[in-house]
Structure formats: C-alpha cells, structure tokens
Design a protein around this motif. Structure first.
Motif, PDB file in Angstrom:
ATOM      1  N   ILE A  13       0.823  -1.210   0.000  1.00  0.00           N
ATOM      2  CA  ILE A  13       0.000   0.000   0.000  1.00  0.00           C
ATOM      3  C   ILE A  13       0.857   1.259   0.000  1.00  0.00           C
ATOM      4  CG2 ILE A  13      -2.026  -1.100   1.022  1.00  0.00           C
ATOM      5  CD1 ILE A  13      -1.242   0.370   3.662  1.00  0.00           C
ATOM      6  N   LEU A  14       2.034   1.181   0.598  1.00  0.00           N
ATOM      7  CA  LEU A  14       2.908   2.352   0.605  1.00  0.00           C
ATOM      8  C   LEU A  14       3.469   2.658  -0.784  1.00  0.00           C
ATOM      9  CD1 LEU A  14       4.777   1.952   4.004  1.00  0.00           C
ATOM     10  CD2 LEU A  14       3.074   3.692   3.387  1.00  0.00           C
ATOM     11  N   ARG A  15       3.516   1.666  -1.651  1.00  0.00           N
ATOM     12  CA  ARG A  15       3.978   1.897  -3.025  1.00  0.00           C
ATOM     13  C   ARG A  15       3.056   2.846  -3.783  1.00  0.00           C
ATOM     14  NH1 ARG A  15       4.912  -4.124  -3.558  1.00  0.00           N
ATOM     15  NH2 ARG A  15       7.039  -4.350  -2.831  1.00  0.00           N
ATOM     16  N   ASP A  16       1.812   2.945  -3.340  1.00  0.00           N
ATOM     17  CA  ASP A  16       0.837   3.807  -4.012  1.00  0.00           C
ATOM     18  C   ASP A  16       0.855   5.242  -3.503  1.00  0.00           C
ATOM     19  OD1 ASP A  16      -0.170   1.839  -5.706  1.00  0.00           O
ATOM     20  OD2 ASP A  16      -1.560   1.110  -4.180  1.00  0.00           O
ATOM     21  N   GLU A  17       1.733   5.541  -2.581  1.00  0.00           N
ATOM     22  CA  GLU A  17       1.794   6.910  -2.062  1.00  0.00           C
ATOM     23  C   GLU A  17       2.042   7.883  -3.214  1.00  0.00           C
ATOM     24  OE1 GLU A  17       4.249   9.654   1.116  1.00  0.00           O
ATOM     25  OE2 GLU A  17       4.382   7.477   1.272  1.00  0.00           O
ATOM     26  N   GLY A  18       1.240   8.929  -3.265  1.00  0.00           N
ATOM     27  CA  GLY A  18       1.348   9.924  -4.325  1.00  0.00           C
ATOM     28  C   GLY A  18       0.374   9.696  -5.467  1.00  0.00           C
ATOM     29  N   ALA A  19      -0.235   8.516  -5.512  1.00  0.00           N
ATOM     30  CA  ALA A  19      -1.239   8.242  -6.546  1.00  0.00           C
ATOM     31  C   ALA A  19      -2.533   8.974  -6.196  1.00  0.00           C
ATOM     32  CB  ALA A  19      -1.494   6.738  -6.646  1.00  0.00           C
ATOM     33  N   ILE A  20      -3.398   9.119  -7.180  1.00  0.00           N
ATOM     34  CA  ILE A  20      -4.671   9.778  -6.897  1.00  0.00           C
ATOM     35  C   ILE A  20      -5.482   8.907  -5.936  1.00  0.00           C
ATOM     36  CG2 ILE A  20      -4.692  11.076  -9.060  1.00  0.00           C
ATOM     37  CD1 ILE A  20      -6.738   9.078 -10.132  1.00  0.00           C
TER      38      ILE A  20
END
Length: 95
Positions: A13-20
C-alpha cells in the motif's frame, strides 16, 4: 511480533503513495483481498475461514494505525488515512 503477510500488505500500500485517491482506494481493496485470501487459505478449519479474514483485516488496520503514529504531518500520513478509510469500510466480496 511482526507478521510477514501484514508487513507485505503495508509495503504494497505504501507503493501507491502519491497516486490519486481513487487509485489508492482500489489498490488497497485489491491488496486487502489478496492478503485476506491468504489468511483464508491458511485456515484449515472450514467454518473459521471467515474469522481468519476478519482477523487479517484487524491486523492490517492495526499495522496501518501504528504506521500513522510514526508519520505525523507527512504525505505518508495523508496517504495512510485514505487506506484506513478503506479498511474501516465494508468488507468487499471476493471476486
């Protein structure tokens, strides 16, 4: 004691940081469904499989809350709040 399955969920889930936010929500649901299925599959007693998935969700939530407390006033905190909203929502049916 750390659970590798829950730690892997957090890394994902942290890999998605910065995604909409919509992407974060959808990916969180997908990652959660995957780890819940692992918990179900590892439960050998058929009538406890649902309980295993609930236990998984609770562990994931606790891990996210723990990480939130470490990331105050950061972009990561805002990201984890979106994730927490998914975890606090209704369970999604299996696909």
């Amino acid at each position: 004691m750390s659970d590798a399955r829950i730690d892997a969920f957090l890394r994902n889930i942290l890999r998605d940081e910065g995604a909409i936010p919509d992407v974060v929500r959808e990916n969180t649901r997908r990652h959660l469904a995957t780890v819940e299925q692992v918990f179900r599959d590892e439960e050998v007693i058929r009538h406890r499989k649902s309980d295993a998935a609930k236990r998984c969700r609770a562990l994931c939530r606790a891990r996210v809350v723990e990480e939130l407390s470490r990331c105050k006033e950061t972009r990561t905190q805002a990201h984890l709040r979106i994730v927490l909203g998914v975890l606090d929502g209704p369970a999604q049916p299996l696909m």
